[in-house]
Design a protein around this motif. Structure first.
Motif, PDB file in Angstrom:
ATOM      1  N   MET A 589       0.838  -1.182   0.000  1.00 32.19           N
ATOM      2  CA  MET A 589       0.000   0.000   0.000  1.00 32.19           C
ATOM      3  C   MET A 589       0.884   1.248   0.000  1.00 32.19           C
ATOM      4  O   MET A 589       1.961   1.272   0.584  1.00 32.19           O
ATOM      5  N   LYS A 593      -2.830   5.149  -2.184  1.00 28.39           N
ATOM      6  CA  LYS A 593      -3.793   4.052  -2.183  1.00 28.39           C
ATOM      7  C   LYS A 593      -4.571   3.996  -0.873  1.00 28.39           C
ATOM      8  O   LYS A 593      -5.754   3.644  -0.852  1.00 28.39           O
ATOM      9  N   GLU A 594      -3.918   4.350   0.227  1.00 28.14           N
ATOM     10  CA  GLU A 594      -4.620   4.375   1.505  1.00 28.14           C
ATOM     11  C   GLU A 594      -5.698   5.456   1.502  1.00 28.14           C
ATOM     12  O   GLU A 594      -6.808   5.244   2.008  1.00 28.14           O
ATOM     13  N   SER A 621      -6.236  -3.727   2.084  1.00 23.67           N
ATOM     14  CA  SER A 621      -6.120  -3.124   0.756  1.00 23.67           C
ATOM     15  C   SER A 621      -7.440  -3.119  -0.003  1.00 23.67           C
ATOM     16  O   SER A 621      -7.465  -2.917  -1.208  1.00 23.67           O
TER      17      SER A 621
END
Length: 742
Positions: A589, A593-594, A621
């Motif tokens: 990650m 993306k988080e 994820s």
């Protein structure tokens, strides 16, 4: 072959009889020679006249299957949505596209008619090749009815940038229609990239290089669609051969004589279309005459403008403008008895066209935007004498291949004028060098080679190396013969090094409404522990659950590998496993993306709040919408809302399952996880048990020695089926016994 037009048009004679003549257009020109070489081929298309379609018939060695279009279809589907909506939008909005919902309705109806006609004609396991922008919904429509056929689509015109394509109402339906294909082909690399970008941004499907992963719905597995560039060409040998015909050669000489034997002849050949740059070309020519750079006594321009779509307002307006400009130029500059511009608003047959090309010293191809432009290639094929100069727009698809032409930006009138003058003054030696290069490209890469290349890629699209849809080995609830199943387990147990892997929910544990209350079968877990201690045996659990959740419900020893979140999370590995294989495939990650995952989770929670009983699960994820406990129609509505939201996520893998929709911000699959596990354990073969859509990515990768076992009902690529968790426990026990005996 499925195309808007048949290769022939019907024409009513004075006595009322009907004759068939060759249709206009580049597609027919390109494909007619290809179809003559096919052993068993049919061409499905419209006959060119509104009304009832005639019965199928043979013409020039081809089997033709006419499709009916009534007058309203012609007005709304063809002249409307195809040519007043899609055509201008796909050609960089040179004129403004029009959008009307009734046109869209007609487009859908007409596409369904073509799809049904093609589906009825194609033999079992056959190949269907759909052509061009008028039929972009057809691939999906065919696939809905005919899962046994291979489907290819080729777009003969450009595909616009995502920003332009996004203006199209029903844009997602159009993309999904095209993605019914196994192979989607384009003229230029930029067109293919535009399409991939649209799929990524608007549908949110995973794009890996040139392969699009199309999520399956219900029991359907993930399909993978290959997107490739195939620059179309012409029947080069046939065109070149015409130049040896004595009548054609004499006709070329006569053409120059009819023009008063000018020193130079400049030729433009186009459909009368605003994308062809005819107005820009005439403006440049008029300015050259005004400047005195060209003497109309020495140099004549011929402009062939083939009639096209004359019922569409933009085309009627274009004709008026072109003819007014030609009249003005001739009025200002034409010598008595000779035009400055010889304007021909009619069609020419191939022999006369070849004679025109042979007579021309310079050919102007100044398209503002063009998929390919076969005129450029026809001119090159018509000049075995290595004379003549091609002036070619950099916005034509042919510019990618015909690099020895005089390249020009037709929007720059000064540059266009300079290019014309350069072409007219080019020495013969330089002409020969350029034409030799151009002819090598055109003669070596003819339409037969183009078609062979496309069909070869389409044929290979059924190969696992191309990642196409898995074969359905078991349909519905087909049961496996007990003796055959036991023999498969026995054969597998004899393999020296094996990997045994299983999904969790629905396989080792019955499905329950409360996911936290799941109770795995202790017999199955105990047997897996035993198997993991045997020599040459690797054991893994591969689940959509988060790794921590999977661990808490199974409490497996370190000898059993746990893989969570469809492969995004991998637990501790036995010391003998090659950890670097899995590490190299690990998907970490990032802060971006988080942030994306937090946004997705909040949006899914908003959907859940609107549908009582729907829940949202979060993973490291991914975020998962669970609709099993939804009230009334809430499950269907929440799923539709989630999938509609998914089209706004260009970098998210969206996987619908059994009453779940998972949004993963990293690209993972159980199939990829099994591949990595098999390599890490150096397994000679693997066995996998799964019950869900997500498990089909594993079954799709079955090799000759591998064993796939579907748990429960549904179409599957697995080779064997068991009913439920009790049968899973029994199968694992049997496998343990066989392995101990071997």
């Amino acid at each position: 072959m499925v195309a808007n037009r048949l290769p022939v048009d019907s024409r009513t004679l004075p006595d009322g009889a009907t004759e068939w003549v060759t249709s206009p257009g580049g597609l027919v020109t390109a494909m007619e020679s290809v179809m003559r070489t096919v052993d068993s081929g049919a061409w499905v298309g419209w006959g060119g006249s509104p009304g009832e379609a005639p019965e199928p018939f043979e013409a020039d060695g081809m089997s033709l299957y006419p499709v009916r279009l009534d007058q309203q279809d012609v007005e709304r589907y063809y002249e409307g949505f195809s040519n007043a909506t899609l055509w201008p939008l796909y050609h960089d909005v040179i004129v403004d596209p029009e959008f009307h919902r009734t046109w869209w309705d007609s487009y859908v109806t007409a596409n369904r008619r073509f799809a049904r006609a093609a589906g009825a004609v194609a033999s079992k396991g056959g190949t269907i090749w759909v052509h061009d922008y008028q039929l972009q919904l057809v691939p999906r429509m065919i696939r809905d009815d005919r899962t046994d056929v291979r489907i290819g689509f080729f777009n003969h015109i450009p595909f616009p940038s995502v920003e332009l394509f996004s203006q199209l109402p029903k844009r997602n339906q159009m993309l999904r229609g095209l993605l019914g294909s196994d192979l989607v082909g384009f003229q230029r690399e930029s067109d293919a990239q535009n399409f991939l970008g649209a799929v990524r941004k608007l549908l949110g499907y995973q794009v890996d290089g040139q392969v699009i992963s199309v999520p399956g719905l219900g029991a359907a597995p993930v399909r993978e669609v290959l997107v490739q560039t195939f620059p179309i060409s012409i029947d080069s040998e046939a065109v070149s051969a015409l130049t040896e015909d004595a009548e054609v050669r004499e006709r070329a000489v006569q053409l120059r004589r009819d023009l008063g034997d000018p020193h130079k002849v400049v030729l433009g050949v186009d459909r009368l279309d605003y994308t062809k740059g005819i107005r820009h070309r005439l403006k440049a020519w008029g300015e050259l005459l005004n400047d005195g750079s060209i003497d109309p006594h020495d140099t004549v321009m011929i402009q062939v403008a083939t009639p096209s779509r004359e019922r569409v307002e933009a085309y009627r307006q274009l004709r008026d403008e072109v003819e007014l400009t030609v009249g003005r130029i001739n009025g200002d500059h034409a010598p008595i008895g000779r035009p400055a511009v010889s304007y021909q608003h009619r069609s020419f047959d191939r022999r006369d066209m070849t004679a025109l090309f042979m007579a021309a010293d310079v050919v102007l191809v100044t398209a503002l935007r063009d998929g390919m432009n076969l005129v450029a290639k026809e001119y090159v094929a018509s000049r075995p004498d290595l004379r003549g100069v091609l002036v070619l727009s950099e916005f034509a698809g042919a510019a990618d291949e015909l690099r020895a032409a005089v390249m020009v930006n037709p929007h720059d009138i000064d540059e266009l004028k300079s290019a014309i003058l350069r072409a007219l003054a080019m020495p013969e030696e330089e002409q020969e060098d350029a034409m030799r290069s151009l002819r090598h490209q055109v003669m070596e890469n003819d339409v037969q080679a183009w078609a062979h290349d496309f069909l070869q890629h389409l044929e290979q699209s059924g190969d696992p190396a191309y990642g196409t849809r898995p074969t359905v080995r078991l349909a519905g609830d087909d049961s496996t013969d007990p003796e055959a199943f036991d023999q498969a387990l026995e054969d597998f147990s004899d393999v020296p090094r094996i990997l045994i892997a299983s999904d969790f929910d629905g396989v080792l544990a019955p499905i329950v409404d409360d996911r936290d209350a799941v109770q795995p079968d202790p017999r199955a877990l105990s047997t897996l522990r035993e198997l993991s201690e045997l020599p040459g045996v690797a054991v893994a659990l591969v689940s959509g659950r988060a790794l921590e959740d999977l661990d808490s419900h199974t409490t497996m020893p370190s000898s059993v590998v746990l893989v969570g979140s469809h492969g995004a999370e991998v637990g501790a590995l036995p010391p003998w496993m090659q950890s670097e294989v899995l590490d190299s495939a690990a998907l970490s990650m990032t802060p971006e993306k988080e942030d994306l995952l937090r946004s997705i989770t909040e949006n899914l929670r908003r959907i859940a709040r609107a549908h009582p009983g729907v829940e949202v699960e979060t993973k490291p994820s991914a975020a998962v919408l669970h609709t099993r406990n939804a009230k009334g129609r809430g499950s269907l509505n929440a799923t539709d809302s989630a999938l509609e939201y998914a089209v706004t996520l260009p970098d998210v893998t969206v996987t619908p399952g059994k009453e779940v929709v998972e949004f993963s911000v990293v690209h993972t699959s159980k199939g990829a996880a099994i591949d990595a596990l098999a390599r890490a354990s150096a397994a000679d073969a693997w066995l996998y048990l799964g019950d869900d859509v997500t498990d089909e990515s594993v079954f799709a990768r079955l090799g000759d020695r591998d064993v796939g076992i579907k748990v429960g009902e549904g179409d599957t690529a697995a080779g064997y089926r068991v009913a439920g968790t009790d049968e899973v426990a029994a199968a694992l026990k049997r496998l343990s016994e066989l392995r101990r005996e071997s």
